[in-house]
Design an enzyme around this catalytic site. Structure first.
Site, PDB file in Angstrom:
ATOM      1  N   ALA A  68     -21.024  -1.981  15.461  1.00 49.65           N
ATOM      2  CA  ALA A  68     -20.565  -1.270  16.490  1.00 49.65           C
ATOM      3  C   ALA A  68     -19.792  -1.960  17.497  1.00 49.65           C
ATOM      4  O   ALA A  68     -19.889  -3.087  17.650  1.00 49.65           O
ATOM      5  CB  ALA A  68     -21.641  -0.677  17.311  1.00 49.65           C
ATOM      6  N   GLY A  69     -18.554  -1.568  18.153  1.00 48.57           N
ATOM      7  CA  GLY A  69     -17.679  -2.032  18.723  1.00 48.57           C
ATOM      8  C   GLY A  69     -16.756  -1.091  19.819  1.00 48.57           C
ATOM      9  O   GLY A  69     -17.139  -0.193  19.815  1.00 48.57           O
ATOM     10  N   GLU A  86      -3.972  -4.760  -2.736  1.00 46.13           N
ATOM     11  CA  GLU A  86      -4.619  -5.817  -2.483  1.00 46.13           C
ATOM     12  C   GLU A  86      -5.639  -5.610  -1.478  1.00 46.13           C
ATOM     13  O   GLU A  86      -5.709  -4.389  -0.918  1.00 46.13           O
ATOM     14  CB  GLU A  86      -3.288  -6.785  -1.415  1.00 46.13           C
ATOM     15  CG  GLU A  86      -2.865  -6.087  -0.602  1.00 46.13           C
ATOM     16  CD  GLU A  86      -3.394  -5.872   0.996  1.00 46.13           C
ATOM     17  OE1 GLU A  86      -4.568  -6.568   1.106  1.00 46.13           O
ATOM     18  OE2 GLU A  86      -2.974  -5.144   1.588  1.00 46.13           O
ATOM     19  N   PHE A  87      -6.834  -6.352  -1.415  1.00 49.70           N
ATOM     20  CA  PHE A  87      -7.912  -6.321  -0.484  1.00 49.70           C
ATOM     21  C   PHE A  87      -8.079  -7.643   0.337  1.00 49.70           C
ATOM     22  O   PHE A  87      -9.214  -8.121   0.348  1.00 49.70           O
ATOM     23  CB  PHE A  87      -9.053  -5.920  -1.532  1.00 49.70           C
ATOM     24  CG  PHE A  87      -8.927  -4.631  -2.062  1.00 49.70           C
ATOM     25  CD1 PHE A  87      -9.080  -3.282  -1.576  1.00 49.70           C
ATOM     26  CD2 PHE A  87      -8.356  -4.636  -3.570  1.00 49.70           C
ATOM     27  CE1 PHE A  87      -8.935  -2.003  -2.372  1.00 49.70           C
ATOM     28  CE2 PHE A  87      -8.370  -3.486  -4.317  1.00 49.70           C
ATOM     29  CZ  PHE A  87      -8.523  -2.291  -3.692  1.00 49.70           C
ATOM     30  N   GLU A 139      -7.056 -10.034   7.027  1.00 47.22           N
ATOM     31  CA  GLU A 139      -6.292 -11.109   7.823  1.00 47.22           C
ATOM     32  C   GLU A 139      -7.377 -12.122   8.347  1.00 47.22           C
ATOM     33  O   GLU A 139      -8.503 -11.882   8.596  1.00 47.22           O
ATOM     34  CB  GLU A 139      -5.503 -10.346   8.885  1.00 47.22           C
ATOM     35  CG  GLU A 139      -4.362  -9.848   8.639  1.00 47.22           C
ATOM     36  CD  GLU A 139      -3.794  -9.208   9.929  1.00 47.22           C
ATOM     37  OE1 GLU A 139      -3.814  -9.490  11.014  1.00 47.22           O
ATOM     38  OE2 GLU A 139      -3.099  -8.014   9.775  1.00 47.22           O
ATOM     39  N   GLY A 189      -8.783  -1.698  14.886  1.00 46.85           N
ATOM     40  CA  GLY A 189      -7.588  -1.945  14.827  1.00 46.85           C
ATOM     41  C   GLY A 189      -6.687  -2.725  13.675  1.00 46.85           C
ATOM     42  O   GLY A 189      -7.286  -2.483  12.595  1.00 46.85           O
ATOM     43  N   CYS A 194      -3.810  -1.997   9.167  1.00 45.57           N
ATOM     44  CA  CYS A 194      -4.328  -1.451   7.806  1.00 45.57           C
ATOM     45  C   CYS A 194      -4.967  -0.191   8.070  1.00 45.57           C
ATOM     46  O   CYS A 194      -4.788   0.890   7.795  1.00 45.57           O
ATOM     47  CB  CYS A 194      -5.087  -2.483   7.020  1.00 45.57           C
ATOM     48  SG  CYS A 194      -3.927  -3.801   6.624  1.00 45.57           S
ATOM     49  N   LYS A 244      -8.995  -8.535  15.891  1.00 43.11           N
ATOM     50  CA  LYS A 244     -10.297  -9.352  15.454  1.00 43.11           C
ATOM     51  C   LYS A 244     -10.200 -10.524  15.584  1.00 43.11           C
ATOM     52  O   LYS A 244      -9.005 -10.923  15.927  1.00 43.11           O
ATOM     53  CB  LYS A 244     -10.703  -8.565  13.958  1.00 43.11           C
ATOM     54  CG  LYS A 244      -9.583  -9.250  13.073  1.00 43.11           C
ATOM     55  CD  LYS A 244     -10.033  -9.122  11.866  1.00 43.11           C
ATOM     56  CE  LYS A 244      -9.127  -9.575  10.809  1.00 43.11           C
ATOM     57  NZ  LYS A 244      -9.613  -9.493   9.424  1.00 43.11           N
ATOM     58  N   THR A 279       0.942  -1.074   0.247  1.00 41.02           N
ATOM     59  CA  THR A 279      -0.088  -0.021   0.092  1.00 41.02           C
ATOM     60  C   THR A 279       0.977   1.379   0.000  1.00 41.02           C
ATOM     61  O   THR A 279       1.562   1.416   0.946  1.00 41.02           O
ATOM     62  CB  THR A 279      -1.058  -0.162   1.289  1.00 41.02           C
ATOM     63  OG1 THR A 279      -1.661  -1.158   1.155  1.00 41.02           O
ATOM     64  CG2 THR A 279      -1.709   1.310   1.224  1.00 41.02           C
TER      65      THR A 279
HETATM   66  C1  UGA Z   1      -8.806  -4.468   6.165  1.00 44.88           C
HETATM   67  C2  UGA Z   1      -9.633  -4.638   4.937  1.00 44.88           C
HETATM   68  O1  UGA Z   1     -10.770  -5.186   5.387  1.00 44.88           O
HETATM   69  C3  UGA Z   1      -8.936  -5.486   3.635  1.00 44.88           C
HETATM   70  O2  UGA Z   1      -9.831  -5.114   2.651  1.00 44.88           O
HETATM   71  C4  UGA Z   1      -7.835  -4.746   3.219  1.00 44.88           C
HETATM   72  O3  UGA Z   1      -7.052  -5.315   2.136  1.00 44.88           O
HETATM   73  C5  UGA Z   1      -6.877  -4.855   4.561  1.00 44.88           C
HETATM   74  O4  UGA Z   1      -7.367  -4.181   5.700  1.00 44.88           O
HETATM   75  C6  UGA Z   1      -5.381  -4.335   4.040  1.00 44.88           C
HETATM   76  O5  UGA Z   1      -5.365  -2.858   3.770  1.00 44.88           O
HETATM   77  O6  UGA Z   1      -4.559  -4.979   3.959  1.00 44.88           O
HETATM   78  P1  UGA Z   1      -8.241  -6.265   8.097  1.00 44.88           P
HETATM   79  O7  UGA Z   1      -7.329  -5.166   8.598  1.00 44.88           O
HETATM   80  O8  UGA Z   1      -7.466  -7.516   8.223  1.00 44.88           O
HETATM   81  O9  UGA Z   1      -8.448  -5.923   6.683  1.00 44.88           O
HETATM   82  O10 UGA Z   1      -9.292  -6.340   8.969  1.00 44.88           O
HETATM   83  P2  UGA Z   1     -10.991  -6.173   8.971  1.00 44.88           P
HETATM   84  O11 UGA Z   1     -11.459  -7.308   8.694  1.00 44.88           O
HETATM   85  O12 UGA Z   1     -11.201  -5.250   8.031  1.00 44.88           O
HETATM   86  O13 UGA Z   1     -11.308  -5.599  10.380  1.00 44.88           O
HETATM   87  C7  UGA Z   1     -10.364  -4.173  10.670  1.00 44.88           C
HETATM   88  C8  UGA Z   1     -10.919  -3.721  12.057  1.00 44.88           C
HETATM   89  O14 UGA Z   1     -12.284  -3.266  11.981  1.00 44.88           O
HETATM   90  C9  UGA Z   1     -11.100  -4.860  13.089  1.00 44.88           C
HETATM   91  O15 UGA Z   1     -10.351  -4.325  14.395  1.00 44.88           O
HETATM   92  C10 UGA Z   1     -12.478  -5.126  13.169  1.00 44.88           C
HETATM   93  O16 UGA Z   1     -12.757  -5.639  14.677  1.00 44.88           O
HETATM   94  C11 UGA Z   1     -12.966  -3.951  12.892  1.00 44.88           C
HETATM   95  N1  UGA Z   1     -14.475  -3.738  12.605  1.00 44.88           N
HETATM   96  C12 UGA Z   1     -14.867  -4.367  11.337  1.00 44.88           C
HETATM   97  C13 UGA Z   1     -15.513  -3.493  13.205  1.00 44.88           C
HETATM   98  O17 UGA Z   1     -15.292  -2.555  14.430  1.00 44.88           O
HETATM   99  N2  UGA Z   1     -16.865  -3.346  12.943  1.00 44.88           N
HETATM  100  C14 UGA Z   1     -17.189  -3.956  11.635  1.00 44.88           C
HETATM  101  O18 UGA Z   1     -18.067  -3.932  11.301  1.00 44.88           O
HETATM  102  C15 UGA Z   1     -16.012  -4.435  10.896  1.00 44.88           C
END
Ligand code: UGA
Length: 450
Positions: free
Chosen positions: A255-256, A152-153, A156, A260, A263, A324, A119
């Site tokens: 909500a939470g 990338e998208f 984890e 973190g 990314c 997460k 990125t």
């Molecule tokens: C995120 C993006 O979802 C990916 O598409 C992207 O490729 C990646 O970053 C990156 O840039 O490499 P990631 O950091 O693995 O992926 O995690 P997420 O599943 O997106 O969750 C991120 C945070 O948001 C976690 O702390 C999770 O608990 C929080 N979250 C997620 C919420 O608080 N509420 C939600 O509804 C969803």
């Protein structure tokens, strides 16, 4: 079959290398970290990621995937997936990307395409290409090296599935270079994955915009949840109501205790930073982070309110440490903010996470007031004042409420930072006090609305 060299055996590089081998290419994955490469050569997967160990072994046995600290200079495609960690000023550190670009220009023996998967801020591809051309000229090499942005998208924990069943693949560069990249992804495109071609800057900006948009949805629902808590509304009903509008969509509206990971926090800051460099307004991006900082403190705030600001000497249990579920990653995890605040306030902590305990023990190796528990039930003890749920692992969501009720000491409260339990089930079982995010407070005697 194309010959691909992947630079970086971290989350993104390793998943990309394994998946590119899976879709038919010969992949050579390179990293300067010798111990990581030694482990990979021995077939050990150094990261906790679903499906990855099996695919790694499979592709190594088929000899389509090799690992080394040195690289071969005959690839059709060089894919840069090295880290771009955030610097103290909010900008990403691009030194590894630039160093590799020059190195490729020095060593490449044939025309090739360089894919930037790391990125990077908008315009980095232009800078990389310029440096490579200069280096080629200095060395008097008549090679054509094209730079393509292909962000990338990958989430984890679901990275393999996100690679092999992507919503879309984005690539930015010249039409000829994009044809090569399209060929690389052809097996996925044939299965229906959209391949979006664009200019390089648009591809680079799309990555940051996607993460900032997702982070924005999370901060939005978290801010609304604060109002829900004060008015007696239930954020889960509100989420359902707004999420069923197809223009809004229901995902990333949970909500939470804040987002973190490696990314969202870094990318929102970096996007703001790059907009500031053009003198642009970044108030929305700054607010996304400000709301997240408030939300990371939600559990501590509830504890302070409940115990009238006195946490000294209290025993508080934490369920979940990872940023997460399905990962052992603690980077920018809300648990770190919560643990530090509670330790500073003089509380004793009893903590449990299904996979992130070893990583957490390293980070808190000097802290005396932490009891590391072996399972979810072990956090319970006679003097427990509160159980705080920080990460929504399924073993917590499925934890029998009757056992939770028995495990809690008489006045112990539950502060659920991830809304793991159904309010009516909590009410039926009669927990003494149950706080959750953006939902009415439940108390044992009667269902009270805060
Ligand atoms: C995120 C993006 O979802 C990916 O598409 C992207 O490729 C990646 O970053 C990156 O840039 O490499 P990631 O950091 O693995 O992926 O995690 P997420 O599943 O997106 O969750 C991120 C945070 O948001 C976690 O702390 C999770 O608990 C929080 N979250 C997620 C919420 O608080 N509420 C939600 O509804 C969803």
């Amino acid at each position: 079959m194309m010959k691909i060299t992947v630079f970086g055996a971290g989350y993104v590089g390793l998943v990309s290398a394994v998946c590119l081998a899976k879709i038919g290419h010969a992949v050579h994955c390179v990293d300067v970290n010798e111990s990581r490469i030694t482990a990979l050569i021995a077939g050990e997967c150094p990261i906790y990621e679903a499906q990855l160990p099996e695919l790694l072994t499979e592709q190594q046995q088929l000899q389509k995937l090799t690992f080394d600290t040195h690289w071969l200079s005959d690839a059709d495609i060089y894919l840069i997936a090295v880290g771009t960690p955030g610097l103290d000023d909010g900008n990403p550190d691009l030194s590894q990307v630039f160093a590799l670009a020059e190195h490729i220009a020095e060593k490449a023996e044939q025309d090739c395409v360089v894919i930037i998967k790391s990125t990077v801020p908008t315009g980095t591809g232009d800078r990389v290409e310029k440096r490579m051309i200069q280096r080629l000229q200095q060395l008097d090499k008549a090679l054509q090296i094209a730079v393509v942005s292909n962000p990338e998208f990958l989430r984890e924990g679901r990275a393999v599935a996100d690679f092999l069943q992507a919503d879309r693949i984005i690539a930015g560069g010249t039409p000829t270079a994009l044809e090569t990249v399209k060929q690389m992804y052809q097996p996925l495109i044939d299965k229906g994955t959209p391949f979006l071609m664009m200019d390089r800057c648009s591809a680079e900006l799309s990555k940051y915009a996607a993460n900032a948009m997702l982070a924005c949805k999370i901060s939005f629902i978290n801010q609304i949840s604060q109002l829900a808590e004060h008015t007696g509304a239930d954020i889960e009903s509100v989420r359902q109501a707004i999420g069923s509008d197809s223009r809004i969509g229901g995902q990333f509206l949970q909500a939470g205790v804040g987002y973190g990971g490696s990314c969202f926090p870094k990318d929102v800051r970096a996007l703001a930073k790059s907009a500031q460099q053009y003198g642009l307004d970044t108030s929305l991006l700054e607010s996304i982070e400000a709301v997240n900082t408030i939300q990371k403190n939600w559990i501590v705030k509830k504890l302070l309110q409940h115990y009238s600001g006195k946490l000294y000497g209290l025993t508080i249990a934490l369920w979940g440490l990872a940023f997460k579920p399905e990962t052992d990653d603690l980077r920018e995890a809300s648990s770190l903010v919560i643990m530090n605040a509670l330790l500073e306030a003089g509380a004793t902590l009893r903590v449990y996470d299904p996979v992130a305990m070893p990583a957490a023990k390293k980070l808190f190796s000097l802290a005396q007031a932490i009891v590391w528990c072996d399972n979810a039930q072990e956090v319970f003890c006679d003097e427990l004042a509160a159980l705080a749920i920080v990460t929504e692992w399924s073993e917590f969501k499925q934890f029998p409420l009757s056992i939770l009720r028995e495990g809690l000491s008489q006045n112990a409260i539950v502060i659920d930072g991830r809304n793991c339990f159904d309010l009516s089930a909590v009410q039926a079982i009669g927990l003494p006090v149950y706080y959750s995010v953006g939902r009415p407070l439940i108390m044992e005697q009667a269902a009270n609305v805060s």
